[in-house]
Design an enzyme around this catalytic site. Structure first.
Site, PDB file in Angstrom:
ATOM      1  CG  ASP A 294       5.916  47.334 -45.843  1.00 22.43           C
ATOM      2  OD1 ASP A 294       5.897  46.158 -46.278  1.00 22.43           O
ATOM      3  OD2 ASP A 294       4.906  47.870 -45.369  1.00 22.43           O
ATOM      4  CD  GLU A 504     -12.531  44.777 -43.684  1.00 20.39           C
ATOM      5  OE1 GLU A 504     -12.448  45.972 -43.382  1.00 20.39           O
ATOM      6  OE2 GLU A 504     -13.026  43.925 -42.924  1.00 20.39           O
TER       7      GLU A 504
END
Length: 759
Positions: A294, A504
């Site tokens: 990542d 979100e």
């Protein structure tokens, strides 16, 4: 041979360029092909010997090994970055590995934009999802082809798509949950496999694009802690919940890439975890693709996780434990790690081999890859946009309907459209979104219907999405009085509330800095609840349309609104799809891929990764809306169940049912099967989804639907993480939702069921 071709040939020999690179360096493609023909003739005459890696008759494995063997240490190390530079002497063009395709090609200009992943999961339709993924792959190739011709090898222009996100949405507070396929490992596995197959589907020789299963593993918040968090998960939870989808994508779909997670899992940083990347991924599951970190996660090893002291130690830990490519800049220090004796040239060779194997599989060094001919005019074409609209219609979930829906526009004189999501383009998008050429908000979709029928539309924003006022200099609730006025002037109020990806989402992307993208609770944000109650208090029948990527506690709305439609983040055509459902052009047929809890009080602590008390399989409280639930406009009945009563533990269970549309509307319905092991001490406390099928039914139509329940569904996972045979004593349920009490209460009917024993 003309002088220009002769110079080109001599140049090729001097720097050992591949035929593909000759094409890249030739401005005229037709002329370049002619030169290639001349080169091939000369090769046959022995004038220029073809290198093994240039030989298209050899396997990607053989070609990758040969190419890596010809590279210097510095050249090999340079290829282990996401922004891999060109190596011109070997004909290796620059390539940026980072591209996104979660629900459409993202971040690189115009493309067809589909509903967000959680919405696609709500379709419960793996075949249709595979079709969507195929479109995404086609558009990615078309855009790549044009970018390559223009010499544009920038980020987001490649054909390695870092999707799908198959983490389990274990807690509705997690901001990135809407990138996933929900809370169930079986549903996530089936949808993830379909999506990967759609992306990678090849011509027998090449992959169209390379998919990436992320984030490996045990990753689902909190976002604010992800760079330092240690997710503690038992072996049982690992192999029962967190890992099955990854295993399915590796073993069944042959996913080409896996991305590690930011966090640690049981003490090991995921992007440098021997347990995850070597013991499980490569040795246990036989993964033969490449692993990517990542982004900037390797830096966290020494700066946040504190498992290493220096950046050289961090890159060594990642590389030696199976991370092949670094999204970030830590692998710039590979040669320093080599000089310090922390890694060997063989470690670098292995990673470079994995990466070039992928590039050969994608046909990057060949001139006969059929996907190179995909034209740009497929991008954002009408046919693809029609599929996006269909997906938006299929994904929406009707949570409540007292009979008000569908609306008969012929009986209306005026409609009030109210709320911060009524005209909000961001709500259509979700995160990791592309750029659509056209957006239709809910307000615009409703207005299109109303204008044709001569019906007046009143509009009020009502309130800000999360602040207490719309205008900064105004008093609190500065749009509330207008909203009430609008509602009073209308025959029906369509109230558009909820969230968007500014509330979100991923840490750093979402705007709610106080929660780093996560939600602090499950309530409607800001003053939306106040707006809801004020509109309902006018006495005008109120339909609530939710834009959300996760569960909300809308208990008050459930009691007081006439209807509730969950539209998710429905893509660029979402507003039209909402209007189509509200006015009855089509019936809703989506089902919830997550549980809607009544309160955050019903959840364990956010940082607790034990599955106890989480999701429909383990929860003990009664929820507001269950996993698998969703209404339609019609009345569908199930009967005629044909199922065996016994069989062997390693034998699939074949069943069939009759499904009949006895209502007044054509509709889709989703058949669902759940299995409960009655005696094993290792069984989940409740039941588990084990099969599903979306079925289209015309009015009055009956279909016989066959379903296969995999023998694997009868296995259980013991405390050591081993998948072992279950008790042999099962009950299997067949219906349009779960066999729980709340679903039966909402539907007004029970599931069919049968007992099944194995010998």
């Amino acid at each position: 041979m003309n002088e220009q071709a002769e110079r080109l040939l001599l140049s090729c020999r001097a720097v050992e360029l591949s035929c593909l690179t000759v094409l890249d360096f030739t401005s005229n493609r037709t002329g370049g092909l002619q030169y290639i023909g001349q080169l091939i003739l000369l090769m046959k005459e022995g004038f220029w010997e073809m290198e093994k890696y240039q030989d298209k008759t050899l396997s990607p494995e053989e070609r990758a090994a040969d190419l890596v063997s010809k590279m210097t240490l510095e050249e090999k190390a340079s290829q282990l970055r996401f922004d891999s530079p060109a190596v011109e002497r070997l004909g290796i063009p620059a390539y940026n590995w980072w591209n996104e395709g979660l629900h459409g090609v993202a971040r690189s200009g115009t493309a067809t934009m589909f509903p967000q992943a959680i919405a696609l999961a709500a379709m419960f339709d793996d075949e249709f999802l595979r079709k969507i993924a195929g479109i995404i792959s086609t558009e990615a190739r078309a855009k790549y082809n044009e970018s390559k011709r223009a010499g544009d090898r920038d980020i987001y222009k490649g054909i390695t798509l870092w999707s799908p996100n198959i983490n389990i949405f274990r807690d509705p507070r997690w901001g990135r949950g809407h990138e996933t396929y929900g809370e169930d490992p079986y549903l996530t596995s089936r949808l993830g496999v379909a999506f990967v197959r759609g992306l990678q589907e090849g011509d027998g020789k090449h992959l169209k694009t390379a998919a990436c299963a992320k984030h490996f593993a045990v990753h689902s918040g909190p976002e604010a802690l992800r760079h330092e968090f240690n997710a503690i998960a038992s072996k049982k939870d690992m192999f029962e919940t967190y890992l099955p989808a990854f295993e399915a994508l590796v073993r069944e779909a042959k996913v080409e890439a896996v991305m590690g997670a930011y966090n640690r899992t049981n003490g090991e940083p995921c992007c440098g975890s021997k347990t995850l990347l070597i013991d499980i991924l490569r040795e246990k599951w036989g993964f033969d693709g490449h692993v990517v970190s990542d982004c900037w996660a390797i830096r966290d090893f020494h700066t946040r996780h504190k498992v290493t002291d220096t950046i050289e130690e961090s890159v060594a830990l990642a590389l030696k434990n199976g991370c092949d490519i670094n999204c970030g800049n830590s692998f710039v220090f590979l040669l320093r790690a080599y000089d310090q004796g922390l890694i060997t040239e063989e470690d670098i060779d292995k990673a470079a081999y994995h990466l070039f194997r992928t590039r050969f599989r994608l046909g990057m060094f060949d001139d006969d890859c059929e996907y190179d001919n995909i034209p740009y005019d497929v991008v954002d074409c009408p046919e693809h946009n029609a599929v996006s609209l269909e997906a938006a219609r299929k994904c929406m979930v009707l949570l409540k309907n007292d009979g008000i829906l569908p609306l008969d526009i012929r009986k209306l004189k005026s409609i009030a459209v109210i709320g911060p999501n009524a005209d909000n383009r961001m709500m259509l998008k979700g995160n990791y979104y592309g750029t659509a050429s056209r957006y239709t908000t809910i307000l615009e979709g409703i207005r299109e219907y109303a204008d044709k029928a001569g019906v007046r539309v009143y509009y009020s924003e009502g309130c800000h999405l999360f602040r207490d006022r719309v205008e900064p200099l105004a008093c609190k609730d500065d749009r509330l009085a207008e909203a009430v006025t609008v509602a009073r002037h209308a025959d029906v109020a369509i109230l558009c509330l909820g969230l968007d990806s500014t509330i979100e989402g991923e840490e750093g992307d979402a705007g709610n800095a106080q929660a780093a993208g996560d939600k602090l609770d499950l309530n409607l944000p800001g003053t939306q609840q106040k707006l809801l109650e004020a509109v309902v208090a006018t006495g005008t029948p109120t339909i609530l349309v939710l834009g959300t990527g996760s569960a909300l506690s809308i208990n008050w709305a459930d009691k007081h609104c006439s209807a509730i439609l969950n539209a998710w983040y429905p893509g660029s055509h979402g507003g039209k799809a909402v209007a189509d459902i509200l006015f009855g052009t089509c019936s809703p047929g989506g089902k919830l891929p997550v549980t809607f809890y009544r309160s955050v009080e019903d959840l364990p602590d956010f940082t607790d990764y034990s599955m106890k008390g989480r999701t429909y399989r383990y929860m003990t409280c009664e929820c507001l809306y269950p996993f698998g639930y969703g209404l339609t406009y019609s009345n569908v009945e199930i009967g005629g169940l044909k199922a065996p009563s016994h069989g062997s533990q390693d034998q699939d269970i074949e069943i069939s049912v009759l499904i009949t549309n006895k209502g007044r509307y054509d509709t889709d319905e989703v058949l669902q099967c759940y299995i409960k092991d009655l005696d094993s001490p290792y069984a989940v406390p409740n039941h588990s989804l084990c099969a599903f099928k979306r079925v289209s039914l015309a009015v009055g139509e009956t279909k016989t639907v066959a379903l296969t329940i995999s023998a694997k569904s009868m296995q259980v996972v013991d405390d050591e993480g081993n998948r072992v045979p279950g008790s042999g004593n099962y009950v299997i349920y067949v219906g349009t939702g779960q066999p729980d009490r709340r679903t039966a209460e909402l539907y007004g009917r029970e599931c069919l069921s049968f007992r099944y024993r194995t010998s």
